[in-house]
Design an enzyme around this catalytic site. Sequence first.
Site, PDB file in Angstrom:
ATOM      1  N   HIS A 151       6.937  78.408 -17.507  1.00  9.60           N
ATOM      2  CA  HIS A 151       7.564  78.341 -18.835  1.00  9.60           C
ATOM      3  C   HIS A 151       6.663  77.539 -19.781  1.00  9.60           C
ATOM      4  CE1 HIS A 151      11.774  79.805 -17.847  1.00  9.60           C
ATOM      5  NE2 HIS A 151      11.138  79.835 -16.697  1.00  9.60           N
ATOM      6  N   HIS A 205      14.626  74.660 -12.251  1.00  7.83           N
ATOM      7  CA  HIS A 205      13.447  74.066 -12.891  1.00  7.83           C
ATOM      8  C   HIS A 205      13.731  72.578 -13.107  1.00  7.83           C
ATOM      9  CE1 HIS A 205      10.932  77.627 -13.568  1.00  7.83           C
ATOM     10  NE2 HIS A 205      12.081  78.280 -13.627  1.00  7.83           N
ATOM     11  N   HIS A 226      16.457  80.205  -8.062  1.00  7.30           N
ATOM     12  CA  HIS A 226      15.331  80.332  -7.108  1.00  7.30           C
ATOM     13  C   HIS A 226      15.076  79.039  -6.334  1.00  7.30           C
ATOM     14  CE1 HIS A 226      12.973  78.906 -10.528  1.00  7.30           C
ATOM     15  NE2 HIS A 226      12.874  80.078 -11.102  1.00  7.30           N
ATOM     16  N   ARG A 237      14.643  60.684   2.886  1.00  2.10           N
ATOM     17  CA  ARG A 237      15.274  59.512   2.269  1.00  2.10           C
ATOM     18  C   ARG A 237      15.738  59.792   0.844  1.00  2.10           C
ATOM     19  NH1 ARG A 237      14.510  55.164   5.669  1.00  2.10           N
ATOM     20  NH2 ARG A 237      12.596  55.297   6.869  1.00  2.10           N
ATOM     21  N   ASP A 258      10.514  87.380  -1.228  1.00  4.04           N
ATOM     22  CA  ASP A 258       9.418  88.358  -1.269  1.00  4.04           C
ATOM     23  C   ASP A 258       8.303  88.021  -0.293  1.00  4.04           C
ATOM     24  OD1 ASP A 258       8.403  86.133  -2.523  1.00  4.04           O
ATOM     25  OD2 ASP A 258       7.642  87.196  -4.293  1.00  4.04           O
ATOM     26  N   ASP A 284      13.732  87.929  -9.520  1.00  6.08           N
ATOM     27  CA  ASP A 284      12.914  87.246 -10.533  1.00  6.08           C
ATOM     28  C   ASP A 284      11.871  88.248 -11.049  1.00  6.08           C
ATOM     29  OD1 ASP A 284      12.112  85.214 -12.232  1.00  6.08           O
ATOM     30  OD2 ASP A 284      11.119  84.011 -10.706  1.00  6.08           O
ATOM     31  N   LEU A 317       2.649  80.884  -9.971  1.00  4.50           N
ATOM     32  CA  LEU A 317       3.476  82.071  -9.725  1.00  4.50           C
ATOM     33  C   LEU A 317       4.339  82.359 -10.948  1.00  4.50           C
ATOM     34  CD1 LEU A 317       4.655  81.498  -6.048  1.00  4.50           C
ATOM     35  CD2 LEU A 317       3.121  83.296  -6.852  1.00  4.50           C
ATOM     36  N   ALA A 318       4.329  83.597 -11.392  1.00  6.43           N
ATOM     37  CA  ALA A 318       5.064  83.996 -12.602  1.00  6.43           C
ATOM     38  C   ALA A 318       6.005  85.138 -12.263  1.00  6.43           C
ATOM     39  CB  ALA A 318       4.072  84.418 -13.688  1.00  6.43           C
ATOM     40  N   GLY A 319       7.112  84.819 -11.564  1.00 11.44           N
ATOM     41  CA  GLY A 319       8.041  85.882 -11.205  1.00 11.44           C
ATOM     42  C   GLY A 319       7.442  86.759 -10.124  1.00 11.44           C
TER      43      GLY A 319
END
Length: 376
Positions: A151, A205, A226, A237, A258, A284, A317-319
Site C-alpha cells: 500500500h 496490515h 490475510h 512472550r 497459494d 487477494d 508481494l502484491a496480491g
Amino acid sequence: MPAQIIRAARALTPTEEIVDAAVVVEDGIITAVGPRKEIVAPKGAKDHDARIHLLVPGFVDVHIHGAGAHDVMEATPESLQIVAATVARHGTTSLVATTVTAPTDEICRSLEGIARYIESPANQEPQSSLAQMTGIHLEGPFIHPQRRGVHPPESLAQPSVPTLDRFLEAANGCARILTIAPELPGALEVIDRARARGLVVAIGHTDATYEQAHAGIEHGAHHAVHVFNAMRPFSHRETGVLGAVLTDSTVTAEVIADGIHVDDPAIRLLLAAKGIPGVILVSDGTAATGMPDGVYRLGPFEFTVKDGVCRNAEGRLAGSTLTLDRAVQMATLNPAKRLGLAGKKGVIAPGADADLVLLDERLHVAAVMTRGVGFD
Ligand SMILES: [Zn+2]
C-alpha cells in the site's frame, strides 16, 4: 428462464455429501436438492446430466482487487464486468470488490463507481455468467505504515470517523468490510462507527500487540485479513495480533493459500487453532488473475508478475493470481456466513441462489452456473 435439473455423481452442500445428487433450479434459485431418486424434475425442465462430476457451491471471495487485466478501482462498468466474468470462469460466483490505499478523493471516486455497478441490472440480474459483487471491502488507508505491504505510504491515513463517513457515503450502502490496524490512534472509535453502520470489521496490515488486537476484537473487529501476511510476527512472550487472532473463536481468519504467501506448516497451524469453520480462503486476486505474466495495476500503482507471483517495484508481494477452485467449505459457507449471506450464498440448499460449480475428477472447474445462468 425454464426450470433446470442438474445431476452429478456427488454434491457437497458443503456440510453434507450427497451421492448421485440432483439439484433443481427455478428462476435462478435452488428449489430442491437431494439424492437423484428422491428428486422429481419439474415439467419441461432443462436437463444437465453431469453424473461424472462433483457439484459444489460457487466460491465466495471476500478479498479480491481485480482480474482479467482490470483493477476494481478503475470502477467502470466495463472493467468491473470483466473482473466478474474472469473469476466466474474459475468458480467464484460472489465477490467483495476490494480497494487499496489511495488518496481519499480517489478512493471515493472508485467507491461511487463500484456502488453504481453493484446496483446496476448487470450485477443484480445477470444475463451471462458473471460473479455477483455483493459489496465493497475497504483495505486501507487506516493501516500501519510498518505493515503496509505494497500500500502506498504517502496515502496512509490515521483512522478518522469523518473520513470513514465520506467513504460510506460514496459507497452508498455497498460497503461490507473495513480493514483497519486496531493499534492506530482513533481506531477503536472508527471500529465502533463501522460496526454501527453494519460493516464487518477486519484486523489487518497491523503491528498490534496482543492487548491492542484484543481491544479491537472487543470493539467488534471479528475478522482478520490475510492472516500471517502484513502482521507483527508471533513470539511466545509477545504473541501480538496473531496471538489474539489464533486464540479468539469470534474471529474468522482469511488466508491466501497459494503456496507463496504462507508456508504449509503455518496453514496447518491456522487450521489447528481455528478449525475449518474459522478459516476463510481468499484470493487477494489482482488484475493479473487469469492473465499471463506481465505488468499490471493495483489501485494507484503498477506491479510485475513473473511465474505467477505478483511483486511491486521493491519486490514486495502484491496480491496473487490465485483462484478459489482449491477448497470448498472455506471458500463457500464460511465467507458467506461472515458476510451475513448464510442461506443465500455459499450453499446448495432450497432458497439459495443457484451459484454452482462442477469439478472434474482432478478438482478442476468444469462448468459454472451463476444464479441459474451457465452450464451450456
Ligand atoms: Zn493486503
